[in-house]
Design a protein around this motif. Structure first.
Motif, PDB file in Angstrom:
ATOM      1  N   MET A   1       0.829  -1.209   0.000  1.00  0.00           N
ATOM      2  CA  MET A   1       0.000   0.000   0.000  1.00  0.00           C
ATOM      3  C   MET A   1       0.867   1.265   0.000  1.00  0.00           C
ATOM      4  O   MET A   1       0.551   2.244  -0.667  1.00  0.00           O
ATOM      5  CB  MET A   1      -0.917   0.001   1.223  1.00  0.00           C
ATOM      6  CG  MET A   1      -2.048  -1.021   1.180  1.00  0.00           C
ATOM      7  SD  MET A   1      -3.126  -0.842  -0.265  1.00  0.00           S
ATOM      8  CE  MET A   1      -2.476  -2.159  -1.324  1.00  0.00           C
ATOM      9  N   ALA A   2       1.978   1.236   0.748  1.00  0.00           N
ATOM     10  CA  ALA A   2       2.877   2.384   0.759  1.00  0.00           C
ATOM     11  C   ALA A   2       3.519   2.578  -0.607  1.00  0.00           C
ATOM     12  O   ALA A   2       3.657   3.722  -1.094  1.00  0.00           O
ATOM     13  CB  ALA A   2       3.951   2.201   1.831  1.00  0.00           C
TER      14      ALA A   2
ATOM     15  N   CYS B   1       0.951   4.006  -2.910  1.00  0.00           N
ATOM     16  CA  CYS B   1       0.727   5.419  -2.585  1.00  0.00           C
ATOM     17  C   CYS B   1       1.861   6.279  -3.165  1.00  0.00           C
ATOM     18  O   CYS B   1       1.620   7.336  -3.772  1.00  0.00           O
ATOM     19  CB  CYS B   1       0.639   5.585  -1.077  1.00  0.00           C
ATOM     20  SG  CYS B   1       0.077   7.211  -0.541  1.00  0.00           S
ATOM     21  N   GLY B   2       3.104   5.828  -2.991  1.00  0.00           N
ATOM     22  CA  GLY B   2       4.234   6.554  -3.565  1.00  0.00           C
ATOM     23  C   GLY B   2       4.193   6.556  -5.080  1.00  0.00           C
ATOM     24  O   GLY B   2       4.515   7.565  -5.724  1.00  0.00           O
ATOM     25  N   PHE B   3       3.796   5.447  -5.660  1.00  0.00           N
ATOM     26  CA  PHE B   3       3.652   5.357  -7.114  1.00  0.00           C
ATOM     27  C   PHE B   3       2.619   6.366  -7.611  1.00  0.00           C
ATOM     28  O   PHE B   3       2.848   7.072  -8.601  1.00  0.00           O
ATOM     29  CB  PHE B   3       3.242   3.932  -7.493  1.00  0.00           C
ATOM     30  CG  PHE B   3       2.910   3.746  -8.943  1.00  0.00           C
ATOM     31  CD1 PHE B   3       3.914   3.534  -9.878  1.00  0.00           C
ATOM     32  CD2 PHE B   3       1.592   3.765  -9.380  1.00  0.00           C
ATOM     33  CE1 PHE B   3       3.609   3.357 -11.218  1.00  0.00           C
ATOM     34  CE2 PHE B   3       1.276   3.596 -10.716  1.00  0.00           C
ATOM     35  CZ  PHE B   3       2.290   3.385 -11.644  1.00  0.00           C
ATOM     36  N   GLY B   4       1.493   6.441  -6.910  1.00  0.00           N
ATOM     37  CA  GLY B   4       0.459   7.395  -7.305  1.00  0.00           C
ATOM     38  C   GLY B   4       0.958   8.828  -7.238  1.00  0.00           C
ATOM     39  O   GLY B   4       0.667   9.650  -8.118  1.00  0.00           O
ATOM     40  N   LEU B   5       1.751   9.148  -6.198  1.00  0.00           N
ATOM     41  CA  LEU B   5       2.287  10.495  -6.064  1.00  0.00           C
ATOM     42  C   LEU B   5       3.229  10.826  -7.218  1.00  0.00           C
ATOM     43  O   LEU B   5       3.117  11.887  -7.857  1.00  0.00           O
ATOM     44  CB  LEU B   5       3.018  10.632  -4.730  1.00  0.00           C
ATOM     45  CG  LEU B   5       3.773  11.948  -4.508  1.00  0.00           C
ATOM     46  CD1 LEU B   5       2.828  13.139  -4.538  1.00  0.00           C
ATOM     47  CD2 LEU B   5       4.554  11.895  -3.200  1.00  0.00           C
TER      48      LEU B   5
ATOM     49  N   GLY C   1      11.064   5.136  -9.595  1.00  0.00           N
ATOM     50  CA  GLY C   1      11.323   6.080  -8.520  1.00  0.00           C
ATOM     51  C   GLY C   1      11.028   5.498  -7.148  1.00  0.00           C
ATOM     52  O   GLY C   1      11.806   5.663  -6.204  1.00  0.00           O
ATOM     53  N   VAL C   2       9.899   4.803  -7.015  1.00  0.00           N
ATOM     54  CA  VAL C   2       9.560   4.169  -5.741  1.00  0.00           C
ATOM     55  C   VAL C   2      10.595   3.115  -5.381  1.00  0.00           C
ATOM     56  O   VAL C   2      11.024   3.003  -4.222  1.00  0.00           O
ATOM     57  CB  VAL C   2       8.154   3.554  -5.804  1.00  0.00           C
ATOM     58  CG1 VAL C   2       7.880   2.697  -4.571  1.00  0.00           C
ATOM     59  CG2 VAL C   2       7.097   4.642  -5.927  1.00  0.00           C
TER      60      VAL C   2
ATOM     61  N   PRO D   1       7.319  -0.698   6.388  1.00  0.00           N
ATOM     62  CA  PRO D   1       6.185  -0.897   7.299  1.00  0.00           C
ATOM     63  C   PRO D   1       6.530  -0.608   8.751  1.00  0.00           C
ATOM     64  O   PRO D   1       5.706  -0.052   9.486  1.00  0.00           O
ATOM     65  CB  PRO D   1       5.819  -2.370   7.091  1.00  0.00           C
ATOM     66  CG  PRO D   1       6.275  -2.681   5.710  1.00  0.00           C
ATOM     67  CD  PRO D   1       7.546  -1.894   5.543  1.00  0.00           C
ATOM     68  N   CYS D   2       7.736  -0.977   9.182  1.00  0.00           N
ATOM     69  CA  CYS D   2       8.144  -0.697  10.573  1.00  0.00           C
ATOM     70  C   CYS D   2       8.222   0.805  10.807  1.00  0.00           C
ATOM     71  O   CYS D   2       7.729   1.311  11.826  1.00  0.00           O
ATOM     72  CB  CYS D   2       9.481  -1.364  10.850  1.00  0.00           C
ATOM     73  SG  CYS D   2      10.129  -1.052  12.509  1.00  0.00           S
ATOM     74  N   LEU D   3       8.832   1.537   9.874  1.00  0.00           N
ATOM     75  CA  LEU D   3       8.932   2.986  10.016  1.00  0.00           C
ATOM     76  C   LEU D   3       7.554   3.621  10.124  1.00  0.00           C
ATOM     77  O   LEU D   3       7.298   4.463  10.991  1.00  0.00           O
ATOM     78  CB  LEU D   3       9.682   3.573   8.819  1.00  0.00           C
ATOM     79  CG  LEU D   3      11.178   3.249   8.701  1.00  0.00           C
ATOM     80  CD1 LEU D   3      11.711   3.720   7.350  1.00  0.00           C
ATOM     81  CD2 LEU D   3      11.962   3.883   9.832  1.00  0.00           C
ATOM     82  N   LEU D   4       6.643   3.211   9.248  1.00  0.00           N
ATOM     83  CA  LEU D   4       5.312   3.808   9.231  1.00  0.00           C
ATOM     84  C   LEU D   4       4.499   3.423  10.463  1.00  0.00           C
ATOM     85  O   LEU D   4       3.804   4.254  11.049  1.00  0.00           O
ATOM     86  CB  LEU D   4       4.576   3.390   7.959  1.00  0.00           C
ATOM     87  CG  LEU D   4       5.128   3.963   6.651  1.00  0.00           C
ATOM     88  CD1 LEU D   4       4.444   3.320   5.446  1.00  0.00           C
ATOM     89  CD2 LEU D   4       4.968   5.479   6.612  1.00  0.00           C
TER      90      LEU D   4
END
Length: 493
Positions: free
Chosen positions: A48-49, A52-56, A70-71, A188-191
């Motif tokens: 999911m992260a 989300c980065g791909f969409g940005l 880029g991601v 995932p740990c960071l988030l």
């Protein structure tokens, strides 16, 4: 345009998932599952992260394959940085490290010195190449940008739900970056840690009565950069520091300080000694307690003293904006900050930072003001690495470290000699903030403790006896030992 976008997306999205998984697998420690797999919850958050980065990036560039690359580059860069940090400091990347990004540009010598030349080239080249690629391969198409915005919003909502589910499951009740990266993966740990940190409550305010200063006692606390016992560190009794040994013999209490950081994270030790809140109580705040310290200021040592009776100085010959000390220390009750502008620059041959000898001069000058009780909290910096070896040195980086360590020990010796002559009760606490990180000589491991000494002198300079030996103390426990010494000083005065 939409007809060309759909096939590109059908290729770019699986490629994105594969690259994100590979970049995450590069982050140490490896997963606990079969073939190093992460948990299902961690994989869901990672995907999911990544989406989300791909969409940005798709919204910014309009190019699906550029967004996917880029991601992948950003995720791989995080894994590389985390692996380097884990090797040097014994801890993977944690979410609070991102709060120091500004400091990386203000004081790059603190961070780039930990990298090997090829790592600097890879990181700089990778990030620079990513920026150039995003610019050169972007296009003006509207449809991909609309699709990217939709993906970013949808994936962002799904990511928030997945993170909330992880936090509700209680994985972060006892924060452990090493175990959590192995289980969840780095991103995932960071988030998830950041999400749990955001939800952490402030402690109730301290309601203890302030300590009076009728005794006119002086309390000097020295947090010494990278100070440790070389006998413990290198196993050679011949390296014993005379000042430290003398302080231990005279101490009211002395022992090991169980610091949680290695080679860095001064603020963890500093917070523990100043605020007295144990890391178990801080939860996610333990990784960088200075981020929320202003909201916990009632617990700080200067605020535990009667402001009408005590002078309170914070002395640190460096940029007070580092770690936000320019905000935290006044809120904590310090009346005056003595920063780098109060010291002359180091003379040629004295090294990069203000010397411990200059710090000692300033502490003793402040100590002369005996009209009221006084607290001086001093943070040294001379012994901050790196410790470049000089030509012909056989001991590699050990010899320059030992030279600076001797300067810190000389500081302790002068304080032992001169503070008892002031004609007032004195409490002196001297401790190391963390062990040095010296490749091949002092590296992360189970042993992280540093020495501390806590001494009390009567107004006539007589050392006051105490237990002398104490079990290993956490920095927060040392805070309470200092408070006990201050209370005794008032009772005896």
């Amino acid at each position: 345009m939409m007809g060309g976008l759909l096939p590109d997306m059908m290729v770019a999205l699986p490629l994105l998932a594969l690259l994100a998984l590979l970049a995450d697998a590069f982050a140490a420690p490896r997963g606990c599952g079969p073939a190093g797999a992460r948990s299902a919850g961690g994989l869901a958050v990672l995907l999911m992260a990544a989406l989300c980065g791909f969409g940005l990036l798709l919204t910014l560039t309009g190019a699906p394959f550029v967004a996917a690359a880029g991601v992948a580059i950003l995720t791989g860069t995080l894994s590389l940085i985390s692996n380097i940090k884990r090797r040097v400091l014994g801890e993977p990347l944690v979410f609070s490290d991102f709060a120091l990004l500004g400091a990386v540009f203000q004081h790059p010598q603190f961070y780039l010195s930990a990298l090997r030349p090829w790592q600097v080239v890879v990181l700089a080249g990778g990030l620079g190449g990513l920026g150039v690629t995003l610019v050169l391969l972007s296009n003006a198409a509207v449809a991909p940008r609309l699709a990217g915005a939709g993906l970013m919003l949808g994936a962002g909502a799904a990511l928030a739900l997945a993170l909330a589910r992880l936090v509700r499951a209680g994985f972060a009740e006892v924060p452990d970056p090493e175990a959590d990266v192995a289980r969840l993966g780095l991103v995932p740990c960071l988030l998830a840690h950041w999400r749990a940190w955001r939800a952490s409550p402030d402690p109730p305010p301290c309601t203890a009565a302030p300590i009076t200063g009728e005794s006119r006692q002086l309390v000097v606390i020295v947090q010494c950069e990278s100070f440790t016992d070389p006998v413990d560190l290198f196993g050679d009794p011949a390296l014993a520091l005379p000042g430290l040994e003398r302080a231990r013999a005279l101490a009211w209490q002395a022992g090991r300080l169980a610091v949680s950081g290695f080679g860095a994270y001064t603020m963890r030790t500093e917070y523990g000694v100043l605020f007295g809140l144990p890391e178990e109580r801080l939860g996610m705040r333990r990784f960088d307690p200075f981020l929320t310290a202003v909201r916990e200021a009632s617990w700080a040592l200067p605020n535990r003293l009667d402001h009408g009776a005590w002078d309170r100085w914070f002395v640190h010959p460096h940029d007070m904006r580092f770690y936000g000390r320019n905000r935290i220390m006044p809120a904590s009750g310090f009346r005056a900050l003595v920063g780098e502008d109060s010291f002359p620059p180091p003379a040629p041959g004295e090294g990069r930072y203000v010397t411990d000898a200059a710090m000692t001069d300033r502490i003793l000058a402040l100590a002369q003001d005996g009209a009221r009780a006084g607290l001086i909290y001093a943070v040294t910096i001379e012994n901050h690495g790196p410790w470049p070896a000089e030509q012909g040195e056989e001991a590699h980086l050990i010899a320059p470290y030992l030279r600076l360590l001797a300067h810190s020990d000389a500081m302790l010796t002068r304080l032992l000699d001169e503070l008892p002559r002031l004609g007032r009760p004195v409490t002196l606490c001297f401790f190391g903030d963390h062990r040095p990180s010296i490749p091949g000589a002092s590296e992360p491991g189970a042993e992280r403790h540093t020495p501390y000494v806590l001494l009390r002198f009567a107004a006539d300079g007589t050392p006051l006896a105490g237990s002398n030996e104490a079990p290993e103390l956490a920095p927060a426990a040392l805070h309470h030992a200092i408070l006990d010494a201050i209370r005794l000083g008032e009772a005896e005065g």
